[in-house]
Design a protein around this motif. Structure first.
Motif, short mmCIF file in Angstrom:
data_model
loop_
_atom_site.label_atom_id
_atom_site.label_comp_id
_atom_site.label_asym_id
_atom_site.label_seq_id
_atom_site.Cartn_x
_atom_site.Cartn_y
_atom_site.Cartn_z
N ALA A 11 12.18 -95.75 -80.13
CA ALA A 11 11.18 -95.67 -79.06
C ALA A 11 10.51 -94.32 -79.10
N TYR A 12 9.21 -94.31 -79.44
CA TYR A 12 8.41 -93.09 -79.40
C TYR A 12 7.57 -93.15 -78.13
N LEU A 13 7.90 -92.30 -77.16
CA LEU A 13 7.31 -92.37 -75.83
C LEU A 13 6.63 -91.06 -75.47
N HIS A 14 5.77 -91.12 -74.45
CA HIS A 14 5.11 -89.93 -73.92
C HIS A 14 5.69 -89.61 -72.54
N VAL A 43 10.25 -101.25 -83.21
CA VAL A 43 9.65 -99.98 -82.77
C VAL A 43 8.93 -100.22 -81.44
N CYS A 101 6.45 -98.30 -78.74
CA CYS A 101 5.57 -97.15 -78.63
C CYS A 101 4.41 -97.49 -77.70
N HIS A 102 3.53 -96.52 -77.48
CA HIS A 102 2.41 -96.71 -76.57
C HIS A 102 1.14 -97.20 -77.28
N THR A 155 0.82 -94.70 -85.50
CA THR A 155 2.19 -95.19 -85.46
C THR A 155 2.26 -96.69 -85.71
#
Length: 396
Positions: free
Chosen positions: A233-236, A293, A295-296, A301
């Motif tokens: 999880a690539y999060l902001h 994956v 992500c936003h 990505t």
């Protein structure tokens, strides 16, 4: 031979995607003896991701004013991001001009930098545009409506023209009859996306360069040995429901590796089942190892992950990401939960992704279609195109 000098300008947007879009080309330029300078939205991110470049300075600050919510086209987005006040806009254009006069570049490369775009035109500098389809709308008026709203269009395009055209006239340049013309004075357009990922599905005769990204930066990923389901999880940190999101991920029967970019006050100990990476993760590892994956919907990505055959659960935060999420969902290439959506559905959605054979088939077909796509060749092609601009400018 005089050293060629490129000035890279990044004004709007966040995350790592912008500088990573530029990174391969930047390295190529330096290897070929070019001088590269940068004026960027986020100096810390640029210095981390473009460590080879010594001259990196902050972009003039943008004053925001929220009038359009939700936004429906690029003009409304720019109005909300510094184009709401003609006096302030002219001042910021002047600051960009001062920077360009100081750097004296041969070519300006603009990455979602509309104010710098105006400044480059006023300065008479050869310039090129780098970006996804979202930042480079078709040359039409009115601009395409990204929200498919049935209400009449706003006056944003006209308002922006009334601020931009006087600057053009004062500089002895032709006025624009439609707002989109601002983007088509450039010498080159590096439209870095694929047709499937283009925010403007109605674009005709597009010259796509393919998505630009660099997934080799960052630290190695670490999942427990023997993990049966590996999720990245690539999060902001500014995601409105970040706490709830992490709570839901913390309850999954899976090994979830999380990286949260940007400013945040999160306490990892509140989510003990998650595996935290405080540094950006090397996405080549994710492409090789992850089963899913999250992500936003950052363009770089999701492009890298889909080309690697990784399924996606997208959590868009704003219009650019939402439009792309919808486009991919329509083509059965990803699942998404819209802004304000029910995050407690995450386990259900993940289960659907795991069982969706049609999704897997669509992803495999996309991989096959772009099997020969080569990021090194893309970067070399961009360098060659920029070199041609340099030669053409010298000849004139």
């Amino acid at each position: 031979m005089t050293q060629r000098h490129l000035l890279y300008c990044w004004e709007l947007g966040q995350g790592y995607g912008h500088v990573l879009n530029f990174r391969r080309l930047a390295v190529k330029l330096l290897q070929q003896g070019w001088k590269v300078s940068c004026i960027v939205n986020n100096v810390a991110t640029a210095r981390r991701m473009l460590a080879e470049i010594s001259v990196i300075e902050p972009a003039p600050r943008v004053q925001n004013r929220l009038r359009f919510n939700p936004t429906r086209n690029l003009a409304e987005i720019l109005y909300n991001n510094g184009f709401h006040d003609g006096v302030e806009l002219k001042h910021r254009v002047g600051l960009w001009q001062q920077q360009m006069q100081k750097f004296q570049p041969d070519i300006v490369l603009l990455d979602h930098a509309p104010t710098a775009l105006i400044a480059a035109q006023l300065e008479g500098l050869p310039h090129a545009i780098l970006g996804t389809g979202f930042f480079l709308p078709p040359d039409v008026s009115p601009l395409p409506d990204l929200q498919a709203d049935t209400n009449p269009a706003s006056d944003a395009e006209v308002t922006l023209l009334t601020m931009i055209n006087p600057m053009m006239t004062q500089a002895g340049l032709p006025e624009f009859s439609r707002f989109s013309q601002l983007f088509y004075q450039a010498k080159e357009h590096f439209l870095c996306t694929f047709a499937e990922f283009d925010h403007y599905a109605q674009r005709e005769n597009a010259d796509y360069w393919g998505s630009a990204f660099d997934i080799e930066q960052g630290v190695h990923s670490h999942w427990p040995a023997g993990a049966t389901q590996r999720i990245f999880a690539y999060l902001h940190g500014d995601y409105p429901d970040i706490q709830l999101l992490l709570s839901e991920l913390n309850q999954l029967d899976a090994s979830v590796l999380v990286h949260v970019g940007g400013q945040h006050q999160l306490k990892p100990e509140q989510f003990p089942r998650l595996i935290w990476s405080h540094q950006p993760v090397k996405m080549t590892d994710v492409a090789d190892q992850a089963d899913l994956v999250i992500c936003h919907a950052g363009h770089g990505t999701l492009s890298a992950m889909l080309l690697a055959g990784r399924p996606l659960l997208l959590l868009p935060k704003q219009l650019e990401q939402l439009v792309l999420s919808i486009r991919l969902c329509q083509q059965h290439l990803a699942y998404f939960i819209p802004p304000g959506g029910n995050l407690t559905l995450i386990p259900t959605v993940i289960n659907k992704i795991q069982q969706d054979d049609r999704l897997q088939t669509s992803i495999v077909n996309l991989q096959q279609k772009y099997l020969g796509f080569d990021l090194k060749e893309q970067a070399q092609g961009m360098l060659d195109a920029l070199a041609e601009l340099f030669i053409g400018d010298e000849a004139n």
